[in-house]
Enzyme design. Structure first.
Site: not given
Ligand code: MEV
Length: 408
Positions: A69, A257
């Site tokens: 984005e 993560d």
């Protein structure tokens, strides 16, 4: 042979033979990715953009963001630029450790005090077993016990040193749980696994001269927007999504993560019993003050971090040696920068103007056209302020017809 036992080229050949069209992939890349995951058949690529001039605790960083984005990278740059003009971000990360759970079933003969008395020796035994973690500054810190009827909940705090620590903590917990098996009154070891509950709490604060955000009226409006996010979950979740835009981008780029952090942040937003914004903005003495606190269980070593060249490049952009505490400080600063840029846009021109201008890049990327044509279509979309796939197709068609007509 089972599908997972095949070489990645064989898996691809099988899928192609079933009529699935696969993208081309470099053999070496395919083999490399096969080392990272299971049933690998391809790759998913993300652009890495950089945020410049991220000033955190007096040090300047160049921060990589992996996201598709474009407005996320632009927003982070915008916010970070404003922060730098007012002395940057003050940030701190507690790095107190991450939690693990051992859940035991007990009978009536179980005596809580007897088990807690054994904790110091067990912590020592575990830390001796995991001496390399202790050597790196980590190890088991403490164990808390709670009993509810026949269940005993042990909450174990483990400092994973510079790693995120999931695998290490699970090994430690299983090692510890095995030691309880023969303890009087304990009948069953139900489970032993890390908890993604919020930990490694990290905070950022900025104090911005109101002139740097466009004046007092805008600063007050930002504070009001922030207040709405404290009580209105519809606004809060969008505010938080904007923060996670930046946070996830750095997590991805640095091989961390995202799912663990997102799961912990979900709990974090509900701390008061009502879902609310992660950040707070207020105006005091001609300053707009922004604060953001998030649980950031991250690491700079371990997992696939050391073996991925793309991730290693991110660390070089960040300046090479960086501790996990420092990286958490940088991540929280980026989250706050994205947040400010979004609030500024919402408080002034609205979000779509800047957003769609950047989004035009993504729209033209899908056109079957040359790079020059795509750029021309993009310019036209910006000039006309029309940002749909259909209008892009129409502009391309018109452009080609005009070019053709002018040649004849
Ligand atoms: C869009 O990706 C993120 C924003 O919606 C965040 C916000 O509204 O604060 C702009």
């Amino acid at each position: 042979m089972k599908f997972y036992e095949l070489a990645p080229e064989q898996r691809r050949a099988l899928l192609i033979s079933q009529g699935i069209e696969l993208n081309k992939i470099d053999d070496a890349v395919l083999r490399e990715l096969d080392q990272l995951s299971e049933n690998v058949v391809g790759e998913l690529r993300f652009p890495v953009g950089v945020v410049q001039n991220v000033l955190v605790n007096g040090k300047k960083y160049l921060v990589p963001l992996a996201t598709e984005e474009p407005s996320v990278v632009a927003a982070a740059n915008h916010g970070a630029g404003i922060f730098a003009k007012s002395g940057g971000v003050s940030a701190s990360s507690q790095r107190q450790g991450i939690y693990g759970q051992i859940i035991l079933q007990v009978d009536k003969s179980f005596a809580e005090a007897q088990l807690t008395a054994a904790f110091p020796a067990l912590i020592k035994q575990t830390n001796d077993e995991f001496a390399s973690l202790v050597k790196h500054g980590g190890g088991v810190k403490k164990i808390n016990l709670k009993q509810v009827n026949e269940l005993v909940y042990l909450k174990v705090l483990v400092d994973p040193a510079e790693a995120m620590g999931a695998n290490k903590v699970n090994s430690i917990l299983e090692f510890m749980a095995d030691k309880f098996i023969n303890f009087p009154g304990i009948t069953t070891k139900l489970f032993a696994i890390l908890s993604n509950y919020p930990s490694q709490i990290t905070t950022a604060e900025v104090k911005l001269a109101v002139a740097n955000v466009g004046g007092m009226a805008i600063a007050k409006r930002i504070a009001l927007l922030s207040e709405i996010g404290q009580t209105d979950p519809y606004r809060a979740v969008t505010n938080n999504k904007g923060i996670m835009n930046g946070v996830d981008g750095v997590l991805m780029a640095t091989g961390n993560d995202t799912r663990a952090v997102e799961a912990a942040c979900g709990v974090w937003a509900n701390q008061s019993g009502q879902y609310s914004s992660f950040s707070k903005w207020s105006v005091k003495n001609e300053q707009l003050i922004g604060q953001l606190t998030l649980p950031l269980a991250i690491g700079t070593v371990g997992g696939s971090i050391n073996s991925r060249p793309d991730v290693q490049e991110s660390y070089r952009l960040l300046g090479g040696q960086i501790t996990s505490q420092e990286l958490a400080n940088v991540i929280i600063a980026i989250g706050l920068a994205n947040n400010l840029a979004a609030l500024l846009a919402i408080a002034t021109t609205g979000i779509q103007k800047g957003h769609m201008k950047l989004q035009a890049k993504n729209i033209v990327a899908a056109l079957d056209a040359t790079a020059a044509e795509k750029e021309q279509v993009r310019q036209k979309m910006i000039a006309e302020e029309t940002y749909t796939q259909e209008s892009a197709e129409i502009y391309l068609k018109e452009m080609r017809e005009n070019n053709h007509a002018s040649r004849n």
